[in-house]
Design a protein around this motif. Structure first.
Motif, short mmCIF file in Angstrom:
data_model
loop_
_atom_site.label_atom_id
_atom_site.label_comp_id
_atom_site.label_asym_id
_atom_site.label_seq_id
_atom_site.Cartn_x
_atom_site.Cartn_y
_atom_site.Cartn_z
N ILE B 78 0.83 -1.20 0.00
CA ILE B 78 0.00 0.00 0.00
C ILE B 78 0.87 1.25 0.00
O ILE B 78 0.58 2.22 -0.71
CB ILE B 78 -0.95 -0.01 1.21
CG1 ILE B 78 -1.95 -1.16 1.06
CG2 ILE B 78 -1.68 1.32 1.35
CD1 ILE B 78 -2.75 -1.44 2.31
N ASN B 79 1.95 1.21 0.76
CA ASN B 79 2.85 2.36 0.74
C ASN B 79 3.38 2.60 -0.67
O ASN B 79 3.48 3.75 -1.11
CB ASN B 79 4.03 2.13 1.70
CG ASN B 79 3.62 2.32 3.15
OD1 ASN B 79 2.66 3.03 3.43
ND2 ASN B 79 4.33 1.69 4.05
N GLU B 82 0.56 4.03 -2.73
CA GLU B 82 0.22 5.40 -2.37
C GLU B 82 1.24 6.40 -2.88
O GLU B 82 0.88 7.42 -3.49
CB GLU B 82 0.10 5.50 -0.84
CG GLU B 82 -0.35 6.88 -0.41
CD GLU B 82 -0.91 6.86 0.99
OE1 GLU B 82 -0.27 6.25 1.87
OE2 GLU B 82 -1.98 7.45 1.20
N ILE B 86 0.22 9.27 -5.57
CA ILE B 86 0.31 10.69 -5.24
C ILE B 86 1.20 11.43 -6.22
O ILE B 86 0.86 12.51 -6.70
CB ILE B 86 0.79 10.86 -3.78
CG1 ILE B 86 -0.34 10.47 -2.82
CG2 ILE B 86 1.24 12.29 -3.52
CD1 ILE B 86 0.02 10.56 -1.37
N TYR B 90 -2.91 11.14 -8.15
CA TYR B 90 -4.07 10.35 -7.73
C TYR B 90 -4.07 10.13 -6.22
O TYR B 90 -3.04 10.23 -5.56
CB TYR B 90 -4.05 8.98 -8.42
CG TYR B 90 -4.42 9.04 -9.87
CD1 TYR B 90 -5.70 8.69 -10.30
CD2 TYR B 90 -3.50 9.48 -10.82
CE1 TYR B 90 -6.04 8.76 -11.64
CE2 TYR B 90 -3.84 9.56 -12.16
CZ TYR B 90 -5.11 9.20 -12.56
OH TYR B 90 -5.46 9.28 -13.89
N ASN B 91 -5.23 9.82 -5.69
CA ASN B 91 -5.33 9.39 -4.29
C ASN B 91 -5.93 8.00 -4.26
O ASN B 91 -6.59 7.59 -5.21
CB ASN B 91 -6.18 10.37 -3.49
CG ASN B 91 -5.42 11.62 -3.16
OD1 ASN B 91 -4.55 11.64 -2.32
ND2 ASN B 91 -5.75 12.70 -3.86
N ILE B 92 -5.70 7.29 -3.16
CA ILE B 92 -6.21 5.93 -3.12
C ILE B 92 -7.31 5.76 -2.07
O ILE B 92 -7.28 6.37 -1.01
CB ILE B 92 -5.10 4.88 -2.87
CG1 ILE B 92 -4.51 5.02 -1.47
CG2 ILE B 92 -4.02 4.99 -3.91
CD1 ILE B 92 -3.58 3.88 -1.12
N LEU B 93 -8.25 4.94 -2.42
CA LEU B 93 -9.36 4.60 -1.55
C LEU B 93 -9.14 3.14 -1.16
O LEU B 93 -9.26 2.25 -2.00
CB LEU B 93 -10.65 4.73 -2.36
CG LEU B 93 -11.88 5.31 -1.72
CD1 LEU B 93 -11.58 6.59 -1.00
CD2 LEU B 93 -12.95 5.54 -2.77
#
Lengths: 327, 327
Positions: B78-79, B82, B86, B90-93
């Motif tokens: 996830i890191n 992310e 970024i 983009y941003n993550i949900l």
DNA sequence: TTGAAAGCGCTAACAT
DNA sequence: ATGTTAGCGCTTTCAA
């Protein structure tokens, strides 16, 4: 990708009626509703959040500020936030700040750019001044870590009392030499828990030994190990240790084991947070449980109420001492 | 909350020019640019993503599907996702499916409703058929867990080879009685790793003992404990154990310790994943590291390229055997 | 280099 | 009960 216009045309109604149907408004005859729903089905129509969001000037997104996603302390709180948010029609954007002001600034920007409707801050290292300023224009609540001085609602537990009870538990077990592995006292919870530790000792007439209080530079595992090493190196070493977090306690545990000592026989150990791993160590850790899920849920309800313009009250929730194998 | 109109009016230019300035387009004289920037400053103007997103028909949001946020396996991936997201705007949900088809369905809906631009799926329990269908209309990539049969690009490691090397390491240490704690073989990684385990044994002329292969019902800690209990109860018990994940290995470790046996003296133990806690146990776990961060980053680049309409190729990344104290 | 104007997809006020 | 229409804030095409 059909839009509302096409649905309206094909169903022989106006876009307003289609909107009424997809939003479940009353005042649409059953006949019309069914006609519209049939066309929606046929066209595989899905209303665009982009159009809706612009029209209603909301994003239905909540920012959740945490220092690091790898800290298991936050997982249950996040679950509480997420479940509540989803039930209320929101989604959450998990924001890792790494305690880095630039990252923080970036997430604040997301709020200003209307990419999100509000913030739940769980970052103890957040810039309180900036947060307070932001809170004048946007909905914000604090969860777990908070600052009383700034006027932002929060949900938390009574850290002082929880620490007091944890240390009292150790003293009642016969321990007089109780050490504290604390973290940076810049954080409110660290200061509060230290107070509880001191109060418990004082109450039983034990003078707090300065050598038994160790402040770590960071809250990660290695620092717990290091702190424990220092405590074990004392000529007069403690017989019990209260660590401010489970992660620090797990570090301490590993160091104790490595020294050939046994927990709880030689040294009793208490952590804080009841993270899932606190049950996986050998022996399992005695710890303090915060009602994580409920705290997350409460914070979310508070935030969404604020988003809707309501006033909300801060709240203090109940904790619980979980006695397991390490004491 | 100023909007682009007010900025344009106050600066004495058109909204088009303001748009050009905030998007850093060329073809704006320095004089005009400065004039506009001054007004933006004065009005504290922040362009609304809501307006922009509707106009460009994108949300700049990526869905990341994981079974559970509490599984530390995903944190480094996830890191990687992310950071890359970024950097690309983009941003993550983060979407927890809990391996629940309803939750999954809900997240798929977010994509259809244009709330997100694409999906990175890391959920081994995802409904492959639905995912494949969705992939015909929307950008999707698979990360870590994947299915070759459906035509969706993926990034993964060579699980068979990694398991082979791990077990070979045990055999070279002199172990002939090597047990496998596996999980549900519905998952590809479980099947592949089991193949690697068998290949290593075969290569050294060791006949795989069926009693040494234990399939857990779930991947959580307690099932590792339980599996180990069963293995210890065998009259002819194994001298080494390869667990399919660190979490299962940590459960096994606790059970071994509880039985008064020592790792690695009595039983050697290998995990898989190199989660952060694998280093915090006593003894620290030997394990297989996947290049989590890079995998996340690669998956994100692939997805964003797909969003932009490009074709992308699947990739297999390098793993590494991390030898620590438990073998 | 700059501006005018259309329009992304939707909701909601108002009209019928 | 249903329709008409304006407009949310922005980008982009086309014209000047």
């Amino acid at each position: 990708m059909a839009n509302i216009q096409e649905v309206a045309r094909k169903a022989g109604v106006s876009v307003a009626t289609v909107s009424r149907v997809i939003n479940n408004y009353s005042g649409v005859t059953e006949r019309t509703r069914q006609k519209v729903e049939k066309v929606i089905e046929e066209l595989n129509y899905e209303p665009s959040m982009l159009g809706r969001n612009l029209r209603t000037l909301e994003s239905k997104l909540i920012l959740v500020l945490i220092p690091s996603i790898s800290n298991p302390f936050y997982t249950e709180i996040i679950n509480g936030i997420e479940e509540t948010a989803i039930n209320l029609g929101y989604n959450i954007l998990l924001c890792e700040t790494d305690s880095n002001p630039e990252h923080e600034q970036r997430y604040f920007g997301l709020l200003k750019k209307r990419m999100a409707d509000g913030i739940i801050s769980m970052d103890p290292a957040v810039n309180k001044a900036k947060l307070a300023e932001l809170a004048e224009s946007y909905p914000i609540v604090q969860c777990s870590e908070y600052d009383e001085d700034i006027n932002i609602p929060y949900v938390t537990i009574n850290n002082e009392l929880a620490a007091y009870q944890a240390v009292k538990h150790l003293v009642k077990l016969g321990h007089e030499k109780v050490a504290l592995i604390s973290s940076d006292e810049r954080y409110l919870y660290a200061r509060e828990r230290k107070c509880g530790y001191e109060r418990a000792l004082n109450e039983f007439g034990i003078t707090a030994n300065e050598a038994f209080i160790y402040h770590t530079e960071s809250i990660s595992f290695e620092y717990g190990q290091h702190a424990m090493r220092k405590l074990l190196d004392l000529k007069d070493r403690p017989t019990a240790v209260f660590a401010l977090s489970d992660i620090l306690a797990i570090g301490a545990l590993k160091e104790i084991n490595s020294s050939g000592l046994l927990v709880p026989k030689d040294i009793a150990l208490i952590g804080f947070d009841k993270i899932s791993f606190s049950n996986m160590t050998y022996p399992a850790l005695t710890t303090v449980a915060q009602p994580m899920f409920k705290m997350g849920a409460a914070a979310t309800n508070m935030l969404i109420n604020r988003i809707k313009g309501m006033r909300v009250e801060s709240m203090v929730m109940e904790h619980e001492l979980i006695i397991r194998e390490s004491t």
